[in-house]
Design a protein around this motif. Structure first.
Motif, PDB file in Angstrom:
ATOM      1  N   THR A 136       0.755  -1.120  -0.079  1.00 11.00           N
ATOM      2  CA  THR A 136      -0.050  -0.048  -0.109  1.00 11.00           C
ATOM      3  C   THR A 136       0.919   1.333   0.176  1.00 11.00           C
ATOM      4  N   LEU A 137       0.078   2.372  -0.556  1.00  6.67           N
ATOM      5  CA  LEU A 137       1.092   3.616  -0.658  1.00  6.67           C
ATOM      6  C   LEU A 137       1.312   4.138   0.720  1.00  6.67           C
ATOM      7  N   GLU A 138       0.477   3.794   1.684  1.00  2.00           N
ATOM      8  CA  GLU A 138       0.546   4.412   2.786  1.00  2.00           C
ATOM      9  C   GLU A 138       1.749   3.953   3.720  1.00  2.00           C
ATOM     10  N   GLU A 139       1.958   2.600   3.384  1.00  2.00           N
ATOM     11  CA  GLU A 139       3.002   1.949   4.053  1.00  2.00           C
ATOM     12  C   GLU A 139       4.248   2.355   3.483  1.00  2.00           C
ATOM     13  N   ALA A 140       4.279   2.400   2.519  1.00  2.00           N
ATOM     14  CA  ALA A 140       5.402   2.778   1.581  1.00  2.00           C
ATOM     15  C   ALA A 140       6.071   4.452   1.899  1.00  2.00           C
ATOM     16  N   VAL A 141       5.003   5.111   2.293  1.00  2.00           N
ATOM     17  CA  VAL A 141       5.039   6.459   2.420  1.00  2.00           C
ATOM     18  C   VAL A 141       5.832   6.330   3.890  1.00  2.00           C
ATOM     19  N   GLY A 142       5.136   5.734   4.880  1.00  2.00           N
ATOM     20  CA  GLY A 142       5.668   5.417   6.240  1.00  2.00           C
ATOM     21  C   GLY A 142       7.012   5.024   6.283  1.00  2.00           C
ATOM     22  N   ASN A 143       7.302   4.132   5.505  1.00  2.00           N
ATOM     23  CA  ASN A 143       8.579   3.505   5.513  1.00  2.00           C
ATOM     24  C   ASN A 143       9.779   4.427   5.110  1.00  2.00           C
ATOM     25  N   ILE A 144       9.330   5.086   4.033  1.00  2.00           N
ATOM     26  CA  ILE A 144      10.344   6.122   3.632  1.00  2.00           C
ATOM     27  C   ILE A 144      10.607   7.145   4.538  1.00  2.00           C
ATOM     28  N   VAL A 145       9.586   7.683   5.090  1.00  2.00           N
ATOM     29  CA  VAL A 145       9.577   8.782   5.905  1.00  2.00           C
ATOM     30  C   VAL A 145      10.533   8.464   7.077  1.00  2.00           C
ATOM     31  N   LYS A 146      10.294   7.197   7.610  1.00  2.00           N
ATOM     32  CA  LYS A 146      11.227   6.680   8.788  1.00  2.00           C
ATOM     33  C   LYS A 146      12.345   6.434   8.253  1.00  2.00           C
ATOM     34  N   THR A 195       2.812  11.632  -4.577  1.00  2.00           N
ATOM     35  CA  THR A 195       4.165  12.452  -4.630  1.00  2.00           C
ATOM     36  C   THR A 195       4.368  12.904  -3.154  1.00  2.00           C
ATOM     37  N   LEU A 196       5.513  12.253  -2.704  1.00  2.00           N
ATOM     38  CA  LEU A 196       5.968  12.453  -1.264  1.00  2.00           C
ATOM     39  C   LEU A 196       7.020  13.394  -1.596  1.00  2.00           C
ATOM     40  N   LEU A 197       7.048  14.654  -0.592  1.00  2.00           N
ATOM     41  CA  LEU A 197       7.883  15.696  -0.765  1.00  2.00           C
ATOM     42  C   LEU A 197       8.520  15.766   0.721  1.00  2.00           C
ATOM     43  N   PRO A 214       8.333  15.464   6.116  1.00  2.00           N
ATOM     44  CA  PRO A 214       7.573  15.316   4.819  1.00  2.00           C
ATOM     45  C   PRO A 214       6.909  16.807   4.724  1.00  2.00           C
ATOM     46  N   CYS A 215       6.664  17.471   3.597  1.00  2.00           N
ATOM     47  CA  CYS A 215       6.360  18.741   3.458  1.00  2.00           C
ATOM     48  C   CYS A 215       5.029  18.953   2.689  1.00  2.00           C
ATOM     49  N   GLU A 216       4.200  19.779   3.201  1.00  2.00           N
ATOM     50  CA  GLU A 216       3.107  19.990   2.590  1.00  2.00           C
ATOM     51  C   GLU A 216       2.278  19.153   2.493  1.00  2.00           C
ATOM     52  N   ARG A 217       2.331  18.552   3.739  1.00  2.00           N
ATOM     53  CA  ARG A 217       1.321  17.377   4.068  1.00  2.00           C
ATOM     54  C   ARG A 217       1.472  16.140   3.064  1.00  2.00           C
ATOM     55  N   SER A 218       2.559  15.969   2.565  1.00  2.00           N
ATOM     56  CA  SER A 218       2.554  15.014   1.560  1.00  2.00           C
ATOM     57  C   SER A 218       2.493  13.727   1.952  1.00  2.00           C
TER      58      SER A 218
END
Lengths: 813, 187
Positions: free
Chosen positions: A735-745, A766-768, A751-755
């Motif tokens: 899932t995208l949420e999981e991917a986003v979470g992993n990358i941020v961590k 798009t994750l910033l 993460p900027c602009e609530r991405s």
């Protein structure tokens, strides 16, 4: 037909408003007469009127259940029609007379199906107001009959009531669709309108059903103009939802309805199609009825937003409307003309606007500043100057801000400074806003600078300081500076800044103060402080409570071995446990990153009460090119008193990209037995070792999170000189949420602009991310994620140095 | 005029959900701006205080000029005045003004007939029941129920059976007594 006003019944004795001095308690007192037998119907009707009037004025709450005792008693006297009708009305207003509902229902049902047509409609409506879903089943039969009744008032009432009931009893009402269908073919225009409305509301979530409905009525035609209106709205809504093509049958339907054969709002309408519609509107413009003129102008206004060229034909008529006595019409006419007019006319128009700007309501004031682009710069200038005059008197800060924003956007080539004084309203905020415009808009810059110069002499301290700061930044005219200092706030921590500045002043040096040497704040700073002006002029920053970072900084600075390390870049946010929690020795590690080194701080606790540890160090065995430089031992660790020891490690120099590393850790110490009761220790001890868990150093330890308010500006500022891009497939992530979470961590960037919030049901995102790499280099990452079966990720990284980019990409891979 | 309503309808940007609920409120104010009659059909102004503030606002903006229509506080207001009364029909800004005008005219014309052309405050107050019933016939819960003033007047027609008890015949009295007994038995 006028009811004789019985002087005997009048309470307030001859005032101009017989209801004026009505008192709630008095009326309720009177209502006791409802209990009398025989009932005086006229008197009761009159009292009911007073009650309704009180409810109307808001003086009597309709919600009080027993507020009016005995209303149901009125139903005993069913003969008098006025009374009965008033009863219905009262019931509707006070629809929660709970216990009486059953009695009332039965008599209403009787009325509904009775012979007196004049009662049936209102009875239906009253009944439906008080009924709930269980009751509804009981009267369903009657409702269905009523819908298809020949008497139009009954049918209308039933249909409209069904509509209201849709909200609470959708399923039941849905069953009446067939009856409603029949009702559509009625001759009465209102019945048709209501039936159609009901059908639409029942079916509106089913697009196919709605299309069928529309096509059916296209063929048969509708008599009721209200129904037409409804259908047109429905059809255009359908078209919008379908992103309709021109060939859709819906479009044909709409075309056929109108002699003017065109719809403005549909996407992709060309100017040619609009022409006939516009000519009809032109006719309306000269209508004697104000409402028609208003409608016409409003429509033309909307047309002009998208297709100004189509409206030019009407310009003459619009100009006539400018002098219309109705202000709303006049203003709409002006705004339309502004969009479509030529130079000379615009000048005239601006004069006219300013003449009555003060009279029109606020919405129009908002509309008029929203002037998209008259082409001519000269007229723009006059227009804007009028706006500026307007701002001077404007009391609404929101409005002023919007206008300022507009001014900032339009960026005129003004040579003379704008005569703007909104600053008095919201001084420091306005200064910041002005500076932001100046930073983003080069053309405005001279005027902004002038304004700021004036602000420097303002009375308010804060305004002066801000103005000075911005002035100096803007005057340097460097985009990077602007972005750094104005658009995105300072990211350093304030106490750190304070300390660094103090240090700087104490040790005068040739070098200019280096902002990068100040430790970054872990949270974004909202305020800005003077930075580029000479230190002596700097204001004393506020005393903010020392954060964790400051504490560490001080502690580490106290250790002599760590003197030459430079400023602390980052400390890991949470200590890592290197032991289980129940073991003999509890060790936790905090990692501190310096420009070239890392210090591992081990907080150790000895939980054995018969031992004292001395000379405790933690030995590290690196797997990569990290080099252990020295150990700073904890002198002594008696029972249950935490102590700290440090290990200093140098970061790899040969292969800077190898930032990740695993250290195997071993605690070495001298054990001295100790008497638990007395606390005395032996003099002699023995060397011992204790194995700890491995310690990981990842890229996140080298990057400090930084919040960038305006990612795009920062992205451009950093420049693409060292930009690199790579694509990865994350095969284990679904899932995208999981991917986003992993990358941020993993990256440890902010993460900027609530991405970091992935919207539902999207499979791209798009994750910033923004951060600062060790050494003070900004690093920005833009990551495009695509979800198919697994997640594919395209990472683009930019930095002011090559190294951070390489490192980021290497570690993600 | 109603016929033209649908002509302009098609030209609107109808981003709004198509709906039968067209009327938000009907107001009658006197020439001091005080409320004589007000019926709000939705929650745009939930409390009485807000309602009164709104009424004051629109009164101030409209009682001087003679024009029929205005856009205030994000709402379309059509209005009409007569001697010492001001009638308002309120709809959302996306609403078709001509439909709102139809409602206003229907109300005005019906009242005009019921009050024998005497559309002024005193007469209105004397005939509040008629007003309540008329509005009830024109708009129900925000949906336009009827637009023909003749129809409205006909339905409101509270007919001549305005007979006080003392003037009823004996049989009528007996009849009503019978009804009462019946009901009291049912209770």
């Amino acid at each position: 037909m006028l009811k004789k006003f019985d002087k005997k019944d009048e309470e307030s004795g001859g005032g101009s408003n017989p209801f004026q001095h009505l008192e709630k308690s008095a009326v309720l007192q009177e209502a006791r007469v409802f209990n009398e037998t025989p009932i005086n119907p006229r008197k009761c009707a009159h009292i009911l009127t007073k009650i309704l009037y009180l409810i109307n004025q808001g003086l009597l709450s309709a919600r009080l259940p027993h507020a009016v005792p005995g209303v149901r008693e009125l139903f005993t006297s069913l003969a008098q029609p006025t009374l009965r009708r008033m009863c219905y009305l009262t019931i509707k207003e006070m629809s929660c007379i709970a216990e009486d509902v059953i009695i009332v229902t039965s008599s209403l049902t009787k009325d509904m199906t009775g012979k007196e047509d004049s009662y049936r409609g209102p009875a239906v409506r009253a009944l439906c107001q008080i009924t709930d879903s269980t009751m509804l089943q009981a009267i369903e039969r009657y409702m269905k009959q009523a819908i298809v009744d020949k008497v139009p008032s009954v049918s209308s009432s039933a249909l409209v009531s069904s509509l209201h009931l849709l909200k609470c009893s959708f399923d039941v009402v849905k069953r009446w669709v067939n009856e409603a269908q029949e009702a559509v073919s009625s001759d009465n225009i209102m019945v048709q309108y209501h039936a159609l409305g009901l059908l639409y509301h029942v079916r509106k979530n089913d697009r196919l059903a709605v299309s069928k409905m529309i096509s059916k009525f296209t063929r048969h035609g509708l008599k009721s103009p209200f129904a037409y209106c409804m259908m047109i709205r429905v059809a255009s809504r359908q078209l919008e939802e379908e992103d309709g093509s021109r060939d859709s049958p819906l479009f044909d339907f709409i075309e056929s309805c109108l002699p003017a054969s065109a719809i403005v709002n549909l996407p992709g309408c060309s100017a040619k199609e609009l022409a006939p519609a516009v000519s009809v509107l032109q006719l309306f413009c000269s209508s004697p009825k104000a409402a028609l003129r208003y409608a016409a102008v409003r429509t033309l206004n909307k047309v002009a937003m998208k297709h100004p060229s189509a409206v030019t034909a009407c310009n003459l008529d619009l100009e006539n409307l400018v002098t219309d006595s109705n202000r709303s019409i006049a203003t709409l006419a002006i705004t339309t003309l502004l969009k479509t007019g030529s130079e000379g006319s615009i000048d005239r128009l601006m004069k006219q606007i300013s003449s009555f700007m003060s009279e029109i309501s606020d919405e129009f004031k908002v509309h008029s500043p929203r002037l998209p682009r008259p082409r001519d710069s000269e007229s723009k200038e006059t227009g804007l100057s009028h706006l500026c005059e307007f701002i001077e008197d404007c009391e609404f800060t929101v409005l002023a801000t919007r206008i300022l924003h507009l001014l900032g956007q339009e960026g005129p080539q003004d040579q003379q400074p704008l005569q703007v004084h909104p600053l008095h309203l919201q001084p420091s905020g306005a200064v910041s806003a002005l500076a932001k415009f100046g930073a983003q808009n080069e053309e405005m810059l001279p005027s902004i600078l002038v304004l700021l110069k004036r602000c420097v002499m303002d009375d308010d301290n804060e305004v002066r300081d801000r103005a000075t700061f911005y002035l100096s930044v803007l005057e340097q005219k460097q985009k990077a500076l602007n972005a750094g200092y104005i658009l995105n706030g300072l990211t350093v921590s304030i106490p750190g800044l304070e300390r660094a500045l103090q240090q700087y002043t104490l040790e005068p040096s040739e070098k200019p103060f280096d902002l990068k040497s100040v430790p970054l704040a872990t949270t974004p700073m909202a305020e800005q402080r003077t930075e580029s002006t000479p230190i002596t002029a700097a204001k004393q920053p506020e005393k903010v409570a020392a954060t964790r970072q400051e504490i560490f900084q001080e502690q580490l600075a106290a250790v002599p071995e760590f003197q030459g390390l430079g400023p602390l870049f980052k400390s890991s946010p949470e200590p890592v446990a290197l032991t289980e929690s129940e073991t003999e020795y509890v060790i936790r590690c905090t990692k501190h990153t310096f420009p070239e080194h890392m210090v591992f701080q081990f907080d150790c606790t000895n939980t054995l009460n018969d031992q004292t540890l001395e000379n405790v160090t933690v030995q590290l065995e690196p797997t990569e090119a990290y080099e252990v430089l020295c150990y700073v031992p904890a002198r002594s660790l008696p029972y249950n008193q935490p102590g700290t020891c440090y290990t200093l490690v140098a970061l790899p120099k040969e292969d800077p990209t190898a930032v990740g590393c695993t250290f195997s850790c071993m605690m070495k110490f001298t054990v001295k037995d100790c008497d638990p009761t007395t606390g005395e220790t032996d003099d002699e001890g023995y060397e011992d070792e204790y194995v700890l868990e491995d310690l990981e150093v990842t890229i996140a330890d080298h990057i400090q999170k930084v919040m960038k308010l305006n990612f795009e500006a920062a992205w451009d500022e950093v420049g693409d000189e060292f930009e690199k891009e790579e694509t990865f497939t994350l095969s284990t992530i679904k899932t995208l949420e999981e991917a986003v979470g992993n990358i941020v961590k993993f990256l440890g960037m902010h993460p900027c602009e609530r991405s970091d919030k992935v919207p539902d049901n999207k499979n791209t995102h798009t994750l910033l991310l923004a951060g600062v790499f060790r050494g003070g280099h900004d690093i920005l990452v833009r990551s495009r994620l695509l979800l198919l079966d697994t997640v594919t990720m395209q990472v683009t990284a930019r930095s002011s140095e090559e190294l951070p980019v390489d490192i980021v990409l290497a570690s993600v891979g | 005029m109603v016929a033209r309503a649908f002509r302009t309808e098609g030209m609107f940007i109808s981003l709004q959900e198509p709906s039968l609920y067209t009327v938000k409120a009907i107001l009658i104010l006197d020439n001091d701006g005080d409320r004589l009659f007000a019926k709000y059909y939705d929650d745009t102004y939930p409390s009485v205080k807000e309602q009164k503030a709104f009424e004051k606002n629109i009164f101030n903006k409209t009682h001087r000029t003679d024009s029929e229509i205005a856009l205030l506080e994000g709402l379309t207001v059509v209005y009409k005045s007569s001697i010492d009364l001001y009638f308002y029909v309120i709809g959302s800004s996306y609403e078709n003004e001509l439909m709102l005008m139809a409602v206003l005219n229907c109300l005005f014309d019906s009242l005009s007939q019921m009050l024998r052309k005497n559309v002024e405050k005193r007469a209105l107050l004397e005939n509040m029941e008629g007003l309540f019933l008329a509005v009830d016939e024109i708009v129900d819960g925000g949906v336009i129920l009827e637009s023909d003033p003749q129809q409205v007047v006909h339905r409101v027609a509270l007919r001549g059976e305005d007979v006080p008890l003392t003037e009823q015949t004996v049989s009528q009295v007996l009849q009503s007594a019978k009804e009462q007994i019946k009901w009291s038995l049912l209770r």
